[in-house]
Design a protein around this motif. Structure first.
Motif, short mmCIF file in Angstrom:
data_model
loop_
_atom_site.label_atom_id
_atom_site.label_comp_id
_atom_site.label_asym_id
_atom_site.label_seq_id
_atom_site.Cartn_x
_atom_site.Cartn_y
_atom_site.Cartn_z
N ALA A 50 36.20 43.43 43.72
CA ALA A 50 36.28 44.61 43.59
C ALA A 50 36.29 45.16 45.63
O ALA A 50 36.64 45.65 45.26
N GLU A 79 36.17 52.87 49.97
CA GLU A 79 35.13 53.06 50.07
C GLU A 79 34.28 51.72 49.58
O GLU A 79 34.66 50.38 49.64
N PRO A 83 32.70 48.58 48.04
CA PRO A 83 32.48 48.39 46.91
C PRO A 83 30.88 47.73 45.93
O PRO A 83 30.35 47.99 46.30
N ASN A 84 31.68 47.82 44.39
CA ASN A 84 30.33 47.40 43.86
C ASN A 84 29.39 45.86 44.48
O ASN A 84 28.32 46.10 44.32
N SER A 85 30.00 45.72 44.98
CA SER A 85 29.71 44.04 45.73
C SER A 85 30.30 43.35 46.37
O SER A 85 31.62 43.98 46.75
N GLU A 128 39.25 47.84 46.32
CA GLU A 128 39.23 49.01 47.40
C GLU A 128 40.21 49.35 48.81
O GLU A 128 40.51 50.35 48.53
#
Length: 522
Positions: free
Chosen positions: A276, A267, A269-271, A280
């Motif tokens: 992060a 998915e 990642p936030n960064s 994932e």
């Protein structure tokens, strides 16, 4: 920020440090690590305050060690070799004889590093590279810990790189991680996989998340299935003793292929920060459904190569005729698996993995086949079936991305043919000399663990293949050897997909006409 994000901009040099290589007399140091340091030096990415200290049992001085490396370096880096660059790097290379199991030698190592710190202004930052058998990982890190060489402070850092295999099954991987954690925090451990130094592997994230037209299609609604192929044209060469213990499943699947799958299927990642991204990837591996013992019989294929002929027409021996291999060996040199996931994005999408020795070409790729378009509107034309669109990520050789899709064939009739759009890294960015280790070493020097494996990732990989190992050990193969050297593997690998109404993508190499009963599609 990883080197992968700064390759074609002005990346800063790494932080001052000493790189200490245990096993510096081996092939890995000569063929990969020192050439990687050479390329980093040529690119201005090594700090001025840098030193490399080689450790091994050989009786050598600094100059003789440098001469040994010089003998093979020019061949390793080829046309990129520059005498000026080598002279800059040469002066930073040092050597010390060590018995890796002798406590007193580690006291001497402390003294040698203190002198190098003073001479090279490396600020007490140490990168230990364990280019040794995994059985020594715990022994070495215990001794480094006892003499304080793994202790970090606010003003210095200490990191350790280890090479695969990270255990030989789940239990041994857990034991190894526990041994490493006795002397270090997880943040100090860098489990290296040179495949993650390949540009196309790193570019999977950029391709997916930086292009608005890709991510909406990256799911079960649009993708029919995924094929991941790591084909090797070479045999086991001089690694027969190791390969008899490992085999293709242990050697390749939990390490290279599952990591490729993780980057491909994770998915967003936030960064791009290491934590992060790794979280994932771990979630993705968690979603893979381990095969039951019954499914192993229908969702996995193993093979061993017989004598055959390479693409160049060279006759080669069977695996069982290799040095240090049992003449009745049951070790697999080829593996194919069908895996599925239990999550929203990929439910119902099969992932087919295959890897093997002595195949028809040296090739690594990820092929994403999209679902076929409806053909109803073409019912009154000469087009009776539409070929599915396919996206291919080439990792080696000729790193790049290829997209195949349908287009009208010129003429008065409605006929659809398949056309290709092909992007090659070399054409756009030039062919930068690399071993696959440059990015990884640079990232480790800067404390970026994005492209290195977390302990949880290693253990999840072994969990996924454990049932396959259990069944294969209980049911020895009856048909070995079952594919000819120079072919694309055993016929059973083709049957693995045929049962699902699918075929392997035919890899277009100079050996594309090799013996092939795998049902590959051109």
């Amino acid at each position: 920020m990883s080197l992968m994000q700064t390759e074609y901009t002005q990346a800063p040099p790494a932080t001052p440090n000493v790189m200490i290589i245990f096993g510096a007399g081996g092939d890995l140091t000569r063929r990969k690590l020192v050439p990687a340091l050479y390329h980093l030096c040529a690119a201005g990415l090594l700090p001025e305050s840098f030193a490399m200290l080689g450790l091994d049992r050989l009786e050598l001085g600094d100059e003789s060690f440098r001469d040994r490396l010089a003998d093979t370096l020019s061949e390793s880096v080829g046309s990129a070799y520059s005498a000026d660059v080598w002279e800059r790097l040469r002066g930073s290379l040092h050597y010390m004889r060590i018995d890796m199991l002798a406590d007193q030698d580690y006291e001497e190592l402390c003294e040698r590093l203190t002198r190098i710190d003073a001479e090279r202004a490396t600020e007490g930052n140490y990168l230990f590279y364990l280019a040794v058998p995994p059985s020594l990982f715990g022994e070495i890190t215990n001794r480094l810990g006892e003499v304080g060489l793994l202790h970090e402070s606010d003003s210095d850092w200490r990191r350790v790189i280890i090479e695969k295999p990270f255990g030989h099954d789940l239990d041994s991987a857990v034991t190894l991680n526990e041994a490493m954690h006795r002397n270090m925090d997880e943040e100090q451990i860098y489990r290296i996989d040179h495949y993650l130094g390949k540009e196309t592997v790193q570019n999977i994230m950029v391709f997916r998340f930086a292009n608005g037209f890709i991510e909406p299609l990256w799911n079960r609604h649009h993708i029919d299935h995924v094929q991941i192929t790591v084909a090797e044209s070479v045999g086991v060469e001089h690694r027969g003793a190791y390969y008899e213990e490992a085999g293709a499943l242990r050697d390749m699947i939990p390490n290279h292929l599952l990591v490729l799958l993780g980057f491909l299927a994770m998915e967003p990642p936030n960064s791009f920060e290491a934590q992060a991204v790794r979280e994932e990837i771990n979630k993705t591996l968690d979603a893979i459904i381990p095969l039951t013992h019954e499914q192993v019989l229908t969702h996995s294929v193993r093979g061993q190569y017989a004598a055959g002929t390479t693409a160049a027409g060279e006759a080669v021996n069977a695996y069982r005729d290799s040095p240090h291999v049992d003449p009745k060996s049951r070790t697999e040199t080829f593996v194919a698996l069908k895996l599925t996931m239990d999550n929203w994005r990929w439910a119902g999408v099969p992932f087919y993995l295959r890897t093997g020795k002595r195949l028809a070409g040296q090739y690594t790729e990820i092929a994403i086949q999209f679902k076929r378009a409806p053909t109803m509107m073409f019912k009154d034309t000469d087009t009776d079936q539409l070929e599915p669109d396919m996206l291919v990520l080439r990792i080696q050789p000729n790193e790049g991305i290829q997209m195949s899709f349908g287009a009208k064939i010129p003429g008065p009739q409605m006929q659809v043919g398949t056309v290709n759009m092909d992007f090659c890294y070399e054409d756009y960015f030039g062919n930068k000399p690399a071993t696959g280790y440059e990015t990884l070493i640079y990232d480790c020097m800067n404390g970026d663990a994005t492209l290195f494996k977390h302990a949880d990732t290693v253990e999840k990989g072994w969990e996924i293949v454990q049932s396959v190992m259990d069944v294969w050990q209980a049911l020895p193969p009856r048909d070995f050897p079952n594919y000819a050297a120079g072919s694309w593997g055993p016929c059973a690998a083709g049957e693995l997909l045929r049962r699902d109404g699918r075929r392997w993508r035919r890899i277009q190499t100079e050996a594309a006409t090799a013996t092939d009963c795998t049902g590959s599609r051109s």
